[in-house]
Design a protein around this motif. Sequence first.
Motif, PDB file in Angstrom:
ATOM      1  N   ALA A   1       0.820  -1.215   0.000  1.00 22.14           N
ATOM      2  CA  ALA A   1       0.000   0.000   0.000  1.00 22.14           C
ATOM      3  C   ALA A   1       0.852   1.261   0.000  1.00 22.14           C
ATOM      4  CB  ALA A   1      -0.914   0.002   1.216  1.00 22.14           C
ATOM      5  N   GLY A   2       0.194   2.372  -0.287  1.00 20.20           N
ATOM      6  CA  GLY A   2       0.830   3.680  -0.163  1.00 20.20           C
ATOM      7  C   GLY A   2       1.720   4.044  -1.334  1.00 20.20           C
ATOM      8  N   GLY A   3       1.612   3.316  -2.425  1.00 25.25           N
ATOM      9  CA  GLY A   3       2.474   3.578  -3.576  1.00 25.25           C
ATOM     10  C   GLY A   3       1.740   4.250  -4.717  1.00 25.25           C
ATOM     11  N   ARG A   4       2.342   4.172  -5.890  1.00 28.68           N
ATOM     12  CA  ARG A   4       1.698   4.687  -7.101  1.00 28.68           C
ATOM     13  C   ARG A   4       1.513   3.516  -8.057  1.00 28.68           C
ATOM     14  NH1 ARG A   4       5.655   9.173  -8.840  1.00 28.68           N
ATOM     15  NH2 ARG A   4       7.002   8.265  -7.241  1.00 28.68           N
TER      16      ARG A   4
ATOM     17  N   ARG B   1       1.482  -6.232   5.878  1.00 24.85           N
ATOM     18  CA  ARG B   1       1.267  -4.988   5.152  1.00 24.85           C
ATOM     19  C   ARG B   1       2.630  -4.359   4.866  1.00 24.85           C
ATOM     20  NH1 ARG B   1      -3.182  -1.269   4.748  1.00 24.85           N
ATOM     21  NH2 ARG B   1      -2.370   0.839   4.394  1.00 24.85           N
ATOM     22  N   ILE B   2       2.873  -4.028   3.613  1.00 28.06           N
ATOM     23  CA  ILE B   2       4.137  -3.394   3.243  1.00 28.06           C
ATOM     24  C   ILE B   2       3.822  -2.005   2.708  1.00 28.06           C
ATOM     25  CG2 ILE B   2       6.199  -3.548   1.774  1.00 28.06           C
ATOM     26  CD1 ILE B   2       5.803  -6.574   1.651  1.00 28.06           C
ATOM     27  N   ASP B   3       4.420  -0.998   3.329  1.00 23.69           N
ATOM     28  CA  ASP B   3       4.187   0.372   2.871  1.00 23.69           C
ATOM     29  C   ASP B   3       5.268   0.757   1.864  1.00 23.69           C
ATOM     30  OD1 ASP B   3       2.589   2.928   3.369  1.00 23.69           O
ATOM     31  OD2 ASP B   3       4.684   3.595   3.478  1.00 23.69           O
ATOM     32  N   VAL B   4       4.841   1.281   0.729  1.00 24.44           N
ATOM     33  CA  VAL B   4       5.799   1.584  -0.336  1.00 24.44           C
ATOM     34  C   VAL B   4       5.677   3.044  -0.782  1.00 24.44           C
ATOM     35  CG1 VAL B   4       6.000  -0.811  -1.107  1.00 24.44           C
ATOM     36  CG2 VAL B   4       4.252   0.635  -2.142  1.00 24.44           C
ATOM     37  N   ALA B   5       5.648   3.934   0.180  1.00 24.06           N
ATOM     38  CA  ALA B   5       5.518   5.364  -0.119  1.00 24.06           C
ATOM     39  C   ALA B   5       6.596   5.817  -1.097  1.00 24.06           C
ATOM     40  CB  ALA B   5       5.612   6.167   1.177  1.00 24.06           C
ATOM     41  N   GLY B   6       6.182   6.583  -2.088  1.00 26.33           N
ATOM     42  CA  GLY B   6       7.131   7.136  -3.062  1.00 26.33           C
ATOM     43  C   GLY B   6       7.540   6.162  -4.148  1.00 26.33           C
ATOM     44  N   LYS B   7       6.999   4.948  -4.110  1.00 30.80           N
ATOM     45  CA  LYS B   7       7.445   3.938  -5.088  1.00 30.80           C
ATOM     46  C   LYS B   7       6.334   3.581  -6.074  1.00 30.80           C
ATOM     47  CE  LYS B   7      11.069   2.158  -2.162  1.00 30.80           C
ATOM     48  NZ  LYS B   7      10.766   2.802  -0.868  1.00 30.80           N
ATOM     49  N   TRP B   8       6.770   3.045  -7.207  1.00 30.10           N
ATOM     50  CA  TRP B   8       5.827   2.586  -8.214  1.00 30.10           C
ATOM     51  C   TRP B   8       5.483   1.116  -7.972  1.00 30.10           C
ATOM     52  CZ3 TRP B   8       9.562   4.986 -12.220  1.00 30.10           C
ATOM     53  CH2 TRP B   8       9.137   6.281 -12.558  1.00 30.10           C
ATOM     54  N   ILE B   9       4.253   0.762  -8.223  1.00 31.08           N
ATOM     55  CA  ILE B   9       3.815  -0.642  -8.180  1.00 31.08           C
ATOM     56  C   ILE B   9       3.408  -1.026  -9.595  1.00 31.08           C
ATOM     57  CG2 ILE B   9       2.179  -2.293  -7.207  1.00 31.08           C
ATOM     58  CD1 ILE B   9       1.735  -0.267  -4.878  1.00 31.08           C
ATOM     59  N   ILE B  10       4.050  -2.044 -10.149  1.00 25.72           N
ATOM     60  CA  ILE B  10       3.739  -2.472 -11.523  1.00 25.72           C
ATOM     61  C   ILE B  10       3.485  -3.987 -11.541  1.00 25.72           C
ATOM     62  CG2 ILE B  10       5.277  -0.646 -12.418  1.00 25.72           C
ATOM     63  CD1 ILE B  10       7.159  -2.963 -13.368  1.00 25.72           C
TER      64      ILE B  10
ATOM     65  N   GLY C   1      -8.119 -10.785  -9.654  1.00 24.11           N
ATOM     66  CA  GLY C   1      -8.237 -12.051 -10.375  1.00 24.11           C
ATOM     67  C   GLY C   1      -6.952 -12.463 -11.062  1.00 24.11           C
ATOM     68  N   ALA C   2      -6.035 -11.511 -11.309  1.00 25.38           N
ATOM     69  CA  ALA C   2      -4.768 -11.844 -11.970  1.00 25.38           C
ATOM     70  C   ALA C   2      -3.847 -12.588 -11.009  1.00 25.38           C
ATOM     71  CB  ALA C   2      -4.081 -10.567 -12.458  1.00 25.38           C
ATOM     72  N   ASP C   3      -2.881 -13.315 -11.553  1.00 25.81           N
ATOM     73  CA  ASP C   3      -1.823 -13.875 -10.719  1.00 25.81           C
ATOM     74  C   ASP C   3      -1.123 -12.723  -9.993  1.00 25.81           C
ATOM     75  OD1 ASP C   3      -2.399 -16.381 -11.614  1.00 25.81           O
ATOM     76  OD2 ASP C   3      -0.615 -16.613 -12.863  1.00 25.81           O
ATOM     77  N   ALA C   4      -0.773 -12.956  -8.732  1.00 29.97           N
ATOM     78  CA  ALA C   4      -0.144 -11.887  -7.948  1.00 29.97           C
ATOM     79  C   ALA C   4       1.347 -11.806  -8.260  1.00 29.97           C
ATOM     80  CB  ALA C   4      -0.407 -12.102  -6.466  1.00 29.97           C
ATOM     81  N   ASP C   5       1.644 -11.376  -9.489  1.00 31.29           N
ATOM     82  CA  ASP C   5       3.012 -11.075  -9.923  1.00 31.29           C
ATOM     83  C   ASP C   5       3.141  -9.560  -9.855  1.00 31.29           C
ATOM     84  OD1 ASP C   5       3.327 -13.770 -10.525  1.00 31.29           O
ATOM     85  OD2 ASP C   5       3.020 -13.497 -12.671  1.00 31.29           O
ATOM     86  N   ILE C   6       3.868  -9.085  -8.867  1.00 30.96           N
ATOM     87  CA  ILE C   6       3.878  -7.647  -8.557  1.00 30.96           C
ATOM     88  C   ILE C   6       5.322  -7.209  -8.297  1.00 30.96           C
ATOM     89  CG2 ILE C   6       3.070  -5.887  -6.916  1.00 30.96           C
ATOM     90  CD1 ILE C   6       0.791  -8.038  -6.264  1.00 30.96           C
ATOM     91  N   VAL C   7       5.672  -6.050  -8.838  1.00 31.00           N
ATOM     92  CA  VAL C   7       7.017  -5.521  -8.612  1.00 31.00           C
ATOM     93  C   VAL C   7       6.912  -4.095  -8.095  1.00 31.00           C
ATOM     94  CG1 VAL C   7       9.145  -4.771  -9.775  1.00 31.00           C
ATOM     95  CG2 VAL C   7       8.171  -7.030 -10.261  1.00 31.00           C
ATOM     96  N   VAL C   8       7.712  -3.800  -7.087  1.00 28.96           N
ATOM     97  CA  VAL C   8       7.789  -2.442  -6.550  1.00 28.96           C
ATOM     98  C   VAL C   8       9.125  -1.843  -6.993  1.00 28.96           C
ATOM     99  CG1 VAL C   8       7.865  -1.034  -4.458  1.00 28.96           C
ATOM    100  CG2 VAL C   8       6.315  -3.011  -4.593  1.00 28.96           C
ATOM    101  N   ILE C   9       9.036  -0.613  -7.503  1.00 29.46           N
ATOM    102  CA  ILE C   9      10.207   0.073  -8.052  1.00 29.46           C
ATOM    103  C   ILE C   9      10.505   1.317  -7.229  1.00 29.46           C
ATOM    104  CG2 ILE C   9      10.954   1.513 -10.003  1.00 29.46           C
ATOM    105  CD1 ILE C   9       9.229  -0.397 -11.786  1.00 29.46           C
ATOM    106  N   ASP C  10      11.764   1.497  -6.878  1.00 34.72           N
ATOM    107  CA  ASP C  10      12.203   2.781  -6.333  1.00 34.72           C
ATOM    108  C   ASP C  10      12.704   3.617  -7.500  1.00 34.72           C
ATOM    109  OD1 ASP C  10      13.465   4.950  -5.263  1.00 34.72           O
ATOM    110  OD2 ASP C  10      14.473   3.828  -3.662  1.00 34.72           O
ATOM    111  N   PRO C  11      11.955   4.635  -7.898  1.00 34.33           N
ATOM    112  CA  PRO C  11      12.317   5.374  -9.120  1.00 34.33           C
ATOM    113  C   PRO C  11      13.582   6.216  -8.974  1.00 34.33           C
ATOM    114  CG  PRO C  11      10.263   6.246  -8.194  1.00 34.33           C
ATOM    115  CD  PRO C  11      10.710   5.132  -7.294  1.00 34.33           C
ATOM    116  N   GLU C  12      14.020   6.448  -7.734  1.00 38.26           N
ATOM    117  CA  GLU C  12      15.177   7.323  -7.524  1.00 38.26           C
ATOM    118  C   GLU C  12      16.469   6.549  -7.260  1.00 38.26           C
ATOM    119  OE1 GLU C  12      14.700  10.386  -8.051  1.00 38.26           O
ATOM    120  OE2 GLU C  12      12.486  10.348  -8.002  1.00 38.26           O
TER     121      GLU C  12
END
Length: 447
Positions: free
Chosen positions: A9-12, A46-55, A382-393
């Motif tokens: 949570a907390g990402g973009r 719960r993982i907080d990912v403030a400032g990060k992209w979720i793709i 419904g999709a497979d939970a294939d998720i990547v969090v990116i630190d853009p900086e």
Amino acid sequence: MGMVDLVVAGGRLVFPDRVVEGGVAVMGDRIVCVGSDAALPPARRRIDVAGKWIIPGALDVHVHFREPGFSHKETWTTATRAAARGGVTTVFDMPNTNPPTATAEAVREKIAIASAQSLIDFGVYGVVREDNLDQLRPMAEAGAVAFKLYMGSENPLVPCPSDGAILEAFAIIRDLGMRCTVHAENTPILEWRGRKLRAAGRTDAAAHLEQHADIAAVEGTQRALLFSEWTGCPIHLAHENSRFNLPLIAAAKKRGVDVTVEACPHNLLLSTADGERLGPNALRVKPPVREPGHAEPLFAAFASGLIDILSTDHAPHLASEKRRESIWDCAPGFPGVETSMRLMLTEVHEGRITISDYVRAACEAPARAFGLYPRKGALVAGADADIVVIDPERRGVISAAGLSGIDPVTPFEGRETVGMPVLTIARGRIVMQEGEIVGGPDGRSLR
Ligand code: NCD
Ligand code: ZN
């Protein structure tokens, strides 16, 4: 919704057409909710990912993971660790292993080898050869995800079939409802020029490029497109490397030919000028990285979507196999799954593409092309939970010493990057966190 297993949570959230604040909820191996933080259910973790992209995890539909047969170069264990560190959660493995993936039995054998080691889901290619047209349907039934046609090949394990056999194969693959990935070069031109260059005593890096002249790529591409159009067989053009092919592809797409096209970071970002920095032979790859003047128009075609898919042609060899005196003795190819996302995020940082463009080319488009969408390549319930969090900086410098793999040599050695995957979730399991592999093998075959 009751308690779920995991919330990020907390990402973009990055979609192919927009970026919005929020997160995703995961139950078991599926995404169950995508939305604003307020809409997400309570979770055991719960993982907080403030400032990060979720793709969505990236797909790479062109990798050579080397088993069976070449485990000294790479194994499914080393390769999928590299993939997880690179934010890749689905790969399609090429059939030029030993034995080559040319029979139903070979498909089953590769699926067994990969299943025992793979951290991520995978597809297995069956090869199209002159002598195995009767195996195409059995290979599909055994679990092949797609087919690979070597129209330009000097490798006796995967020789180029005759045009008659290619047409028949395309009709069979069309009837199977599948897609054929094509290495589009003209084999007789490669053989003729290779013989003459060797006879002339040429052993320098430029001889490799002279062998793989643009005309060989243009003829192969034109014939692949024509055969696809004639038979109605969907094709996928591998590792586009010549600007001369772009008008052919644009015209074919306009006519409605069912063709998708991939480029790799080395096609989009490098030229022969980089060979001097690396030591000339490190750059050898088939088809070649060309002289300056190709990468920019290829990148523009990628940014516009004419080249719709990002892949890598991950093809590792030992340093001792690559760093040889004569270009002909130098093994072609290099690893890519671990560095591709970082490299393209750097282009996002530079403003040459958007993060949504990246997600379209690395996630959505390959999943759509090979019939996996929206199970793969999408952030959707419904999709497979294939998720990547990116630190853009996050900044870094690519170096072989920092890569997974047995003995990698990378043509991006010393390259500075901005943006990095920092968390990879594969079908609901965290497999990479801050560069560390934390999961075990649980990858499954896709079809
Ligand atoms: C590939 C490999 O090493 O498997 N190498 C490469 O340069 N792309 C073989 C191939 O696809 O020709
Ligand atoms: Zn390849």
